[in-house]
Design a protein around this motif. Structure first.
Motif, mmCIF file in Angstrom:
data_model
loop_
_atom_site.group_PDB
_atom_site.id
_atom_site.type_symbol
_atom_site.label_atom_id
_atom_site.label_comp_id
_atom_site.label_asym_id
_atom_site.label_seq_id
_atom_site.Cartn_x
_atom_site.Cartn_y
_atom_site.Cartn_z
ATOM 1 N N VAL A 1 0.783 -1.148 -0.034
ATOM 2 C CA VAL A 1 0.133 0.066 0.073
ATOM 3 C C VAL A 1 0.834 1.343 -0.049
ATOM 4 O O VAL A 1 0.672 2.142 -0.756
ATOM 5 C CB VAL A 1 -1.092 0.152 1.316
ATOM 6 N N ILE A 2 1.825 1.191 1.128
ATOM 7 C CA ILE A 2 2.799 2.526 0.780
ATOM 8 C C ILE A 2 3.517 2.640 -0.369
ATOM 9 O O ILE A 2 3.724 3.786 -0.878
ATOM 10 C CB ILE A 2 4.001 2.049 1.911
ATOM 11 N N LYS A 3 3.773 1.518 -1.106
ATOM 12 C CA LYS A 3 4.471 1.674 -2.595
ATOM 13 C C LYS A 3 3.805 2.245 -3.271
ATOM 14 O O LYS A 3 4.185 3.129 -4.018
ATOM 15 C CB LYS A 3 4.822 0.263 -2.894
ATOM 16 N N ASN A 4 2.300 1.952 -3.386
ATOM 17 C CA ASN A 4 1.523 2.480 -4.676
ATOM 18 C C ASN A 4 1.198 4.105 -4.081
ATOM 19 O O ASN A 4 0.970 4.904 -5.046
ATOM 20 C CB ASN A 4 0.274 1.518 -4.364
ATOM 21 N N LEU B 1 0.919 13.035 -2.408
ATOM 22 C CA LEU B 1 1.203 12.149 -1.134
ATOM 23 C C LEU B 1 -0.064 12.106 -0.244
ATOM 24 O O LEU B 1 -0.563 11.037 0.169
ATOM 25 C CB LEU B 1 2.560 12.325 -0.728
ATOM 26 N N ILE B 2 -0.323 13.213 0.495
ATOM 27 C CA ILE B 2 -1.389 13.321 1.297
ATOM 28 C C ILE B 2 -2.597 12.787 0.829
ATOM 29 O O ILE B 2 -3.327 12.060 1.601
ATOM 30 C CB ILE B 2 -1.353 14.689 2.006
ATOM 31 N N ASN C 1 -6.800 8.504 0.337
ATOM 32 C CA ASN C 1 -7.724 7.739 -0.483
ATOM 33 C C ASN C 1 -7.340 6.497 -0.087
ATOM 34 O O ASN C 1 -8.180 5.424 -0.303
ATOM 35 C CB ASN C 1 -7.103 7.831 -1.977
ATOM 36 N N ALA C 2 -6.288 5.885 0.514
ATOM 37 C CA ALA C 2 -6.169 4.416 1.208
ATOM 38 C C ALA C 2 -6.724 4.144 2.308
ATOM 39 O O ALA C 2 -6.749 3.006 2.950
ATOM 40 C CB ALA C 2 -4.589 4.332 1.033
#
Length: 232
Positions: free
Chosen positions: A58-61, A167-168, A173-174
């Motif tokens: 998730v962090i990678k995307n 990024l924020i 969104n995640a």
């Protein structure tokens, strides 16, 4: 300009590809814009984090989304350092709190202190250890060619600021939360993360789930009339 095909052309010796724009009806545009506004209006800066794990994928995307931001001459002058190591997070917290202590006790004026009162924040930053991830955005002031030649990047602050905004947005969104943290000065991050001389810390963001329950200030955003001017 030499035409290569319907989907590809060459301009100044560089290949350009046909951009397929999204297209919506007026009603769809209105609905999408309004729905996205309401979604983003739910975003808040969170200081209380859960230690619940967040998948690395998730962090990678999220980072890949941030890197779709526009940048001066497409130089993408950013490096995102992602920290989950507990010992390193502890060192970051200790160093950040040392700077924050100095700020709160000696650098911060009365007006600044009063403006922060509603945020219920102080020099203690436990989220730097509790949040499962810390993302530190570094701006790349210049680059080195393979032959050692040095050249500056363009519009670095603007470019990295845009990337951090995206990024924020991607974090929200995640279904995750974050906080923009800028302990100043941030030179300790360059040292702790062993970054090269051309990189300078720009922004630190803890990323994870909010603790349950978590509370935020009952703040109101400025109305459209205060943030915009239309020229018809």
């Amino acid at each position: 300009m030499n035409k290569k095909s319907q989907n590809e052309i060459v301009i100044n010796g560089f290949k350009h590809v046909k951009y397929d724009a999204l297209e919506f009806s007026t009603n769809e545009m209105h609905e999408r814009a309004e729905n996205f506004y309401h979604f983003m209006d739910q975003r808040r800066s969170i200081r209380g984090f859960s230690n619940k794990e967040v998948p690395r994928s998730v962090i990678k995307n999220i980072l890949k989304t941030a890197s779709t931001a526009p940048s001066g001459a497409h130089k993408q002058p950013w490096t995102f350092c992602v920290v989950s190591n507990r010992e390193l997070k502890r060192k970051i917290r200790v160093a950040a709190e040392a700077e924050e202590k100095e700020t709160y006790e000696n650098r911060m004026g009365e007006r600044w202190r009063n403006d922060l009162a509603a945020m219920a924040t102080d020099m203690h930053k436990p989220f730097l250890e509790i949040a499962p991830w810390i993302i530190v955005a570094f701006k790349r002031a210049y680059e080195y060619e393979s032959d050692g030649t040095k050249h500056n990047n363009y519009y670095v602050n603007e470019s990295v600021g845009l990337a951090c905004g995206m990024l924020i947005t991607a974090i929200h969104n995640a279904g995750l939360v974050t906080l923009t943290h800028t302990p100043s000065p941030m030179k300790f991050l360059t040292k702790l993360l062993k970054r090269p001389a051309n990189e300078r810390a720009f922004l630190l963001l803890p990323v994870g789930y909010p603790e349950n329950p978590v509370y935020v200030p009952d703040l109101k955003r400025k109305p459209l009339e205060e943030i915009s001017v239309f020229y018809d």
